[in-house]
Write a protein that holds these residues in place. Sequence first.
Motif, PDB file in Angstrom:
ATOM      1  N   PRO A 182      -4.238   7.768  -6.824  1.00  0.00           N
ATOM      2  CA  PRO A 182      -3.931   6.407  -7.298  1.00  0.00           C
ATOM      3  C   PRO A 182      -3.909   6.320  -8.810  1.00  0.00           C
ATOM      4  CG  PRO A 182      -6.214   6.554  -6.584  1.00  0.00           C
ATOM      5  CD  PRO A 182      -5.576   7.872  -6.230  1.00  0.00           C
ATOM      6  N   SER A 183      -3.080   5.444  -9.306  1.00  0.00           N
ATOM      7  CA  SER A 183      -3.100   5.080 -10.717  1.00  0.00           C
ATOM      8  C   SER A 183      -3.621   3.651 -10.814  1.00  0.00           C
ATOM      9  CB  SER A 183      -1.700   5.160 -11.325  1.00  0.00           C
ATOM     10  OG  SER A 183      -0.874   4.133 -10.799  1.00  0.00           O
ATOM     11  N   PHE A 189      -2.109   1.202 -12.153  1.00  0.00           N
ATOM     12  CA  PHE A 189      -1.010   0.297 -11.813  1.00  0.00           C
ATOM     13  C   PHE A 189      -0.808   0.210 -10.303  1.00  0.00           C
ATOM     14  CE2 PHE A 189       3.407  -0.636 -10.816  1.00  0.00           C
ATOM     15  CZ  PHE A 189       3.593  -1.816 -11.511  1.00  0.00           C
ATOM     16  N   ASP A 190      -0.882   1.349  -9.607  1.00  0.00           N
ATOM     17  CA  ASP A 190      -0.694   1.344  -8.155  1.00  0.00           C
ATOM     18  C   ASP A 190      -1.694   0.425  -7.479  1.00  0.00           C
ATOM     19  OD1 ASP A 190       1.388   3.189  -8.297  1.00  0.00           O
ATOM     20  OD2 ASP A 190       0.034   4.902  -8.089  1.00  0.00           O
ATOM     21  N   LEU A 191      -2.953   0.542  -7.842  1.00  0.00           N
ATOM     22  CA  LEU A 191      -3.993  -0.274  -7.208  1.00  0.00           C
ATOM     23  C   LEU A 191      -3.826  -1.747  -7.572  1.00  0.00           C
ATOM     24  CD1 LEU A 191      -7.196   1.949  -7.507  1.00  0.00           C
ATOM     25  CD2 LEU A 191      -5.496   1.858  -5.674  1.00  0.00           C
ATOM     26  N   PHE A 192      -3.485  -2.011  -8.821  1.00  0.00           N
ATOM     27  CA  PHE A 192      -3.276  -3.396  -9.252  1.00  0.00           C
ATOM     28  C   PHE A 192      -2.090  -4.018  -8.504  1.00  0.00           C
ATOM     29  CE2 PHE A 192      -1.098  -6.553 -11.829  1.00  0.00           C
ATOM     30  CZ  PHE A 192      -2.121  -7.441 -12.131  1.00  0.00           C
ATOM     31  N   ALA A 193      -0.987  -3.293  -8.421  1.00  0.00           N
ATOM     32  CA  ALA A 193       0.217  -3.832  -7.784  1.00  0.00           C
ATOM     33  C   ALA A 193      -0.002  -4.097  -6.306  1.00  0.00           C
ATOM     34  CB  ALA A 193       1.390  -2.873  -7.991  1.00  0.00           C
ATOM     35  N   ARG A 194      -0.693  -3.187  -5.623  1.00  0.00           N
ATOM     36  CA  ARG A 194      -0.942  -3.360  -4.187  1.00  0.00           C
ATOM     37  C   ARG A 194      -1.842  -4.559  -3.914  1.00  0.00           C
ATOM     38  NH1 ARG A 194      -0.803   0.886  -0.438  1.00  0.00           N
ATOM     39  NH2 ARG A 194      -2.988   0.544   0.117  1.00  0.00           N
ATOM     40  N   ARG A 195      -2.770  -4.826  -4.805  1.00  0.00           N
ATOM     41  CA  ARG A 195      -3.758  -5.876  -4.545  1.00  0.00           C
ATOM     42  C   ARG A 195      -3.390  -7.224  -5.162  1.00  0.00           C
ATOM     43  NH1 ARG A 195      -5.939  -9.541  -3.559  1.00  0.00           N
ATOM     44  NH2 ARG A 195      -8.119 -10.047  -3.128  1.00  0.00           N
ATOM     45  N   PHE A 196      -2.806  -7.239  -6.359  1.00  0.00           N
ATOM     46  CA  PHE A 196      -2.683  -8.493  -7.091  1.00  0.00           C
ATOM     47  C   PHE A 196      -1.254  -8.944  -7.367  1.00  0.00           C
ATOM     48  CE2 PHE A 196      -6.858  -6.789  -8.459  1.00  0.00           C
ATOM     49  CZ  PHE A 196      -7.658  -7.839  -8.014  1.00  0.00           C
ATOM     50  N   LEU A 197      -0.266  -8.060  -7.253  1.00  0.00           N
ATOM     51  CA  LEU A 197       1.095  -8.465  -7.597  1.00  0.00           C
ATOM     52  C   LEU A 197       1.597  -9.520  -6.612  1.00  0.00           C
ATOM     53  CD1 LEU A 197       3.009  -7.493  -9.870  1.00  0.00           C
ATOM     54  CD2 LEU A 197       4.208  -6.155  -8.129  1.00  0.00           C
ATOM     55  N   PRO A 198       2.120 -10.659  -7.093  1.00  0.00           N
ATOM     56  CA  PRO A 198       2.630 -11.696  -6.187  1.00  0.00           C
ATOM     57  C   PRO A 198       3.762 -11.173  -5.311  1.00  0.00           C
ATOM     58  CG  PRO A 198       2.395 -12.530  -8.430  1.00  0.00           C
ATOM     59  CD  PRO A 198       2.199 -11.040  -8.508  1.00  0.00           C
ATOM     60  N   ALA A 252     -13.015   1.263  -8.327  1.00  0.00           N
ATOM     61  CA  ALA A 252     -11.876   1.788  -9.089  1.00  0.00           C
ATOM     62  C   ALA A 252     -12.289   2.131 -10.511  1.00  0.00           C
ATOM     63  CB  ALA A 252     -10.743   0.763  -9.096  1.00  0.00           C
ATOM     64  N   PHE A 253     -13.154   1.305 -11.106  1.00  0.00           N
ATOM     65  CA  PHE A 253     -13.638   1.579 -12.463  1.00  0.00           C
ATOM     66  C   PHE A 253     -14.369   2.917 -12.511  1.00  0.00           C
ATOM     67  CE2 PHE A 253     -16.797   1.214 -15.874  1.00  0.00           C
ATOM     68  CZ  PHE A 253     -15.991   0.874 -16.940  1.00  0.00           C
ATOM     69  N   VAL A 254     -15.249   3.164 -11.520  1.00  0.00           N
ATOM     70  CA  VAL A 254     -15.973   4.442 -11.470  1.00  0.00           C
ATOM     71  C   VAL A 254     -14.992   5.597 -11.275  1.00  0.00           C
ATOM     72  CG1 VAL A 254     -17.658   5.810 -10.175  1.00  0.00           C
ATOM     73  CG2 VAL A 254     -18.091   3.387 -10.613  1.00  0.00           C
ATOM     74  N   TYR A 255     -14.032   5.406 -10.371  1.00  0.00           N
ATOM     75  CA  TYR A 255     -13.062   6.465 -10.070  1.00  0.00           C
ATOM     76  C   TYR A 255     -12.284   6.861 -11.326  1.00  0.00           C
ATOM     77  CZ  TYR A 255      -8.973   8.827  -8.166  1.00  0.00           C
ATOM     78  OH  TYR A 255      -7.977   9.739  -7.910  1.00  0.00           O
ATOM     79  N   PHE A 256     -11.750   5.888 -12.042  1.00  0.00           N
ATOM     80  CA  PHE A 256     -10.917   6.209 -13.199  1.00  0.00           C
ATOM     81  C   PHE A 256     -11.742   6.710 -14.377  1.00  0.00           C
ATOM     82  CE2 PHE A 256      -7.988   3.269 -10.915  1.00  0.00           C
ATOM     83  CZ  PHE A 256      -6.998   4.210 -10.663  1.00  0.00           C
ATOM     84  N   GLY A 273      -9.955   9.916 -15.111  1.00  0.00           N
ATOM     85  CA  GLY A 273      -9.053   9.573 -16.193  1.00  0.00           C
ATOM     86  C   GLY A 273      -8.237   8.317 -15.888  1.00  0.00           C
ATOM     87  N   TRP A 274      -8.026   7.528 -16.923  1.00  0.00           N
ATOM     88  CA  TRP A 274      -7.315   6.257 -16.762  1.00  0.00           C
ATOM     89  C   TRP A 274      -5.812   6.429 -16.796  1.00  0.00           C
ATOM     90  CZ3 TRP A 274      -9.863   1.743 -15.703  1.00  0.00           C
ATOM     91  CH2 TRP A 274     -11.248   1.767 -15.857  1.00  0.00           C
ATOM     92  N   PHE A 275      -5.332   7.539 -17.309  1.00  0.00           N
ATOM     93  CA  PHE A 275      -3.897   7.752 -17.442  1.00  0.00           C
ATOM     94  C   PHE A 275      -3.538   9.104 -16.838  1.00  0.00           C
ATOM     95  CE2 PHE A 275      -5.418   5.328 -21.086  1.00  0.00           C
ATOM     96  CZ  PHE A 275      -4.699   4.153 -20.922  1.00  0.00           C
TER      97      PHE A 275
END
Length: 265
Positions: free
Chosen positions: A133-134, A136-145, A253-257, A261-263
């Motif tokens: 996961p990146s 962006f992937d996690l953000f888009a799956r959970r929060f993108l309208p 997710a914070f712990v994972y990245f 790595g965040w990028f």
Amino acid sequence: MDRPVTACIVMYRNDRDKLRAAIDSTLGSPLVETLYLVDNSPTDELRDLVVDPRVEYLHNPSNPGFGAAHNLAIAKVLGRSKFHMVVNPDVYFEPEAIEQLHEFMLEHPEVGHVMPKVLYPDGSLQYLVKRNPSVFDLFARRFLPGPLKPLVAKRMARYEYRDIDENPAHDYSKTMFDVPYLSGCFMFLRTSTLHRVGFFDERIFMYIEDADLTRRFLQVSRTAYYPGATIHHHFAKGSHHNRKLMWYSIQGAFVYFRTWGWFGR
């Protein structure tokens, strides 16, 4: 009879019928030596589901999280069983699924972690083979309208190995090796490899500890998706409806990245 497989189900105020189905499915195989029920619920009212001598019940009301609870069982099985299963309380399957996964692992000693094909109760496929996961992937799956999700549909298809037209190897009807991220709803693990990679990261309360563990397995062994074995999974997506669970997913997710790595991947 030699029973080379152990298993663990972590519980928390679960639906009793679904939980009973998960327990019965696991104990349906004669390969299973011990099933650990680690109960993170405030009370031990689920204890009465223990009706088989192969079950060891552990009441753990401090509720340290999914991975930490599974670690209690893992600590007991290392050096004892050949294979260990992480089983969600909302899955069910025919007993032969365990035999099929066991046979697959015997035929592929280089594989440390295998996941079967996972279906919804209606028989449709769950896309649980993923890339790392990146953010962006996690953000888009959970929060993108919803109206914006078509803009990232191609990226999400690639993330979930649904892009078979562009990547013919991403075929859920065939065995796939070296998968970066396999769902934690059902893990069939080689305990000797598990001993090398370590336990679940207890800093993660729940939700992305499976990505972390799969990634560590892939550092020392192969991983695999094997559709020759099938399970069913209710898959409630609790974090989409509960703010507390959503917070756990963000914290994990914070712990994972921070670890990986965040990028980049």
